[in-house]
Design a protein around this motif. Sequence first.
Motif, PDB file in Angstrom:
ATOM      1  N   THR A 156     -10.329  -5.293  -9.100  1.00 46.39           N
ATOM      2  CA  THR A 156      -9.489  -5.795  -8.018  1.00 46.39           C
ATOM      3  C   THR A 156      -8.763  -4.613  -7.391  1.00 46.39           C
ATOM      4  OG1 THR A 156      -7.523  -6.111  -9.382  1.00 46.39           O
ATOM      5  CG2 THR A 156      -9.130  -7.919  -9.343  1.00 46.39           C
ATOM      6  N   GLU A 157      -7.995  -4.885  -6.340  1.00 48.79           N
ATOM      7  CA  GLU A 157      -7.237  -3.798  -5.732  1.00 48.79           C
ATOM      8  C   GLU A 157      -6.070  -3.353  -6.601  1.00 48.79           C
ATOM      9  OE1 GLU A 157      -6.057  -7.495  -3.179  1.00 48.79           O
ATOM     10  OE2 GLU A 157      -7.729  -6.872  -4.447  1.00 48.79           O
ATOM     11  N   CYS A 158      -5.795  -4.070  -7.680  1.00 52.83           N
ATOM     12  CA  CYS A 158      -4.704  -3.732  -8.589  1.00 52.83           C
ATOM     13  C   CYS A 158      -5.268  -3.078  -9.846  1.00 52.83           C
ATOM     14  CB  CYS A 158      -3.904  -4.977  -8.970  1.00 52.83           C
ATOM     15  SG  CYS A 158      -3.082  -5.765  -7.573  1.00 52.83           S
ATOM     16  N   GLU A 159      -4.866  -1.844 -10.096  1.00 54.46           N
ATOM     17  CA  GLU A 159      -5.318  -1.151 -11.296  1.00 54.46           C
ATOM     18  C   GLU A 159      -4.861  -1.913 -12.532  1.00 54.46           C
ATOM     19  OE1 GLU A 159      -4.765   3.214 -13.462  1.00 54.46           O
ATOM     20  OE2 GLU A 159      -3.779   2.759 -11.563  1.00 54.46           O
ATOM     21  N   MET A 209       5.102  -9.084  -6.464  1.00 58.01           N
ATOM     22  CA  MET A 209       5.647  -9.885  -7.550  1.00 58.01           C
ATOM     23  C   MET A 209       6.957 -10.541  -7.136  1.00 58.01           C
ATOM     24  SD  MET A 209       4.659  -6.988 -10.349  1.00 58.01           S
ATOM     25  CE  MET A 209       5.509  -7.572 -11.795  1.00 58.01           C
ATOM     26  N   ALA A 210       7.782  -9.802  -6.410  1.00 50.99           N
ATOM     27  CA  ALA A 210       9.034 -10.376  -5.918  1.00 50.99           C
ATOM     28  C   ALA A 210       8.752 -11.499  -4.918  1.00 50.99           C
ATOM     29  CB  ALA A 210       9.896  -9.290  -5.271  1.00 50.99           C
ATOM     30  N   LEU A 234       1.523  -7.366 -16.154  1.00 47.09           N
ATOM     31  CA  LEU A 234       0.218  -7.549 -15.535  1.00 47.09           C
ATOM     32  C   LEU A 234      -0.075  -9.031 -15.270  1.00 47.09           C
ATOM     33  CD1 LEU A 234      -1.871  -4.849 -17.418  1.00 47.09           C
ATOM     34  CD2 LEU A 234      -1.109  -4.808 -15.046  1.00 47.09           C
ATOM     35  N   VAL A 235       0.480  -9.924 -16.084  1.00 42.54           N
ATOM     36  CA  VAL A 235       0.355 -11.364 -15.796  1.00 42.54           C
ATOM     37  C   VAL A 235       1.009 -11.673 -14.452  1.00 42.54           C
ATOM     38  CG1 VAL A 235       1.212 -13.644 -16.453  1.00 42.54           C
ATOM     39  CG2 VAL A 235       0.103 -12.206 -18.151  1.00 42.54           C
ATOM     40  N   LEU A 236       2.209 -11.149 -14.240  1.00 43.11           N
ATOM     41  CA  LEU A 236       2.898 -11.391 -12.966  1.00 43.11           C
ATOM     42  C   LEU A 236       2.133 -10.751 -11.809  1.00 43.11           C
ATOM     43  CD1 LEU A 236       6.655 -10.895 -13.963  1.00 43.11           C
ATOM     44  CD2 LEU A 236       5.369 -13.022 -13.725  1.00 43.11           C
ATOM     45  N   GLN A 237       1.592  -9.552 -12.047  1.00 39.70           N
ATOM     46  CA  GLN A 237       0.817  -8.897 -10.996  1.00 39.70           C
ATOM     47  C   GLN A 237      -0.422  -9.710 -10.655  1.00 39.70           C
ATOM     48  OE1 GLN A 237       1.167  -5.222  -9.360  1.00 39.70           O
ATOM     49  NE2 GLN A 237       0.529  -7.014  -8.216  1.00 39.70           N
TER      50      GLN A 237
END
Length: 641
Positions: free
Chosen positions: A580-583, A287-288, A502-505
Amino acid sequence: MNFIHRISGRGLIAYIHDILISGAAFALALYLRLGDDLFLYAAPPMIQAGILFMVISAGVFWVSGLYRGVWRYASMNDLLAIIRAVTVAVLTFLLVLFLWTRFLHLPRSIIPILWFVQMALLGGPRFFYRLAKDRRFDLMAENGNGNRIAVLLAGAGDGAELFIRALRRTQDANYRAVGIVSERADRVGQQIHGIEILGTTDDISGAVKSLKAKGIHPQRLVLTKDGMDGARVRSLLDQADELGMTLARLPQLTDFKAGISDRVEVKPVAVEDLLGRPQTALDRDAMAGLIEGKRVLVTGAGGSIGSELVRQVCDFLPAEIGLLDMSEHALYTIDREVMERWPDLGRHPVIADVRDKSRVGQVFARLRPELVFHAAALKHVPLVEENVVEGTTTNVTGTINVADICRESGVSAMVLISTDKAVNPASIMGATKRIAESYCQALDLESGGGTRFVTVRFGNVLGSTGSVVPLFQRQLADGGPLTVTHPEMTRYFMTIKEAVELVLQASALGSQKAGSGGQQGKIYVLDMGEPIRIMDLAEQMIRLAGLNPGTDIKIDIVGARPGEKLFEEIFHGSEPPVPTECEGILLAAPRISSLDDLTPALAELADAGSADDVERIRALIRKLVPEYHTEQDPGAKAASG
């Protein structure tokens, strides 16, 4: 059997440790008393005496309750228990050895030495373990209870331990902890600072029954754990209500600091706690990498989602941030907040309407954004049903304008904020957001190595303007009734903070996949958990206010409003979700139209908007979104269910 269960697991390891330590304490006490003369004494009697002491200690420790305390929270109560157990063990050893050998083979002065050594070797590891875990510990004992409110604590972790210590440090605290219930069954029977873990959070009634048998009547159930799952909180609320207790929560753990002397208070459970879910692990580095040092523009920056986007984007230190909104007051509010919280950040508040393409182009030319979050939209379903032209031109034409200028300006990525109402839409709002999704999907497929178009879809945001929770809160404040449109209506909910995180992720994930054609044209969908029945939410909010649903506050069924569905959906039947790889983030692949097919129809839709031709707009929306239906359409009921 019950006691054997209490010292199973880690308790059994501690028990074995203490027996071995007792043998070591006997040997060390002998050496401290005799020094090198130790070797002048006969070995067999000393070994037999050492074994005897270990056996006696094992028996005393078994029945003393030493293993009900959690080492992590070792306190004065645990120290007193050790002193009692060591005293009993040493005195018993003295009596047995005197009756057995009349102390013929050992000096009698070993007894006080043994008492001190065994106590030090038993207590030391416990308190050093506590010190290693927390970098601090205190041994404060409990103050008098007086007329304090009896509370049962839900959660046997750091929050409970800190709260109990804070109570004991506060002379005029309003509360006294009388018991604990744990999410973990293996902790039942243990203690934290002398407060017993009476049962699990699935059986509050059992814990309350055991307390009432002692003449203790808990009045309040207090949540001690941050981020407890919403389903668990709702279950605790139901159990507390049945037992005549109110539900409250602790302040955040950061409010408890070493040396606290402030008055200890608990807070009412917020609706966010009822709807919460376990915290999703976020890839903050990604995200950063998406935001840090970039020029960022947020449209609809003054809205509920837009303003939270601005806050979280600013936390990742962009080079500059542009705030675009057509509401002067909303823009002033968020601009003022950015100025105060991030004074060194370059900010550009812009009053503009996304439907004015020329004006949007001027803004892009001046700000030169590298990353755009498009949150500007008309979202209130009944209002958009009454204002079809405004809803269509804002949600469709406005999105097209921003997307086209992003592509023309070479923006790295544009993120479209969408909604679950775009799935099988029953409203103009949902249908127009689905058209906006389709256009961004088509652009993403044709982007090549240029601008990436990332679409993120989620459900209702808790506490956003016009949502059901602020409505219920206002109706509660007025004494009711609470109005529910249908007793079986359900909705997905998410807190604003969680949704934007989660939007940013998802944005970071989508941007990283720019080189992978397999992800292009897809929609990122936030996992909203289980849908919440609005009737249940209304009843829970009434109970949280300390009132009884139907008696103190009535609930009126007023009927569904235009465009409302009984059940919301996150996915269309033809777009099965892919993890996806992001929970917490799923990937959907809804029907995609080519840009060549969309462009003529969208131009016609814009012309109909300019002509204020509502019927033509509706007809074109049906053409662009075949799954769009209203309650008057055949099969609408089945589709919405």
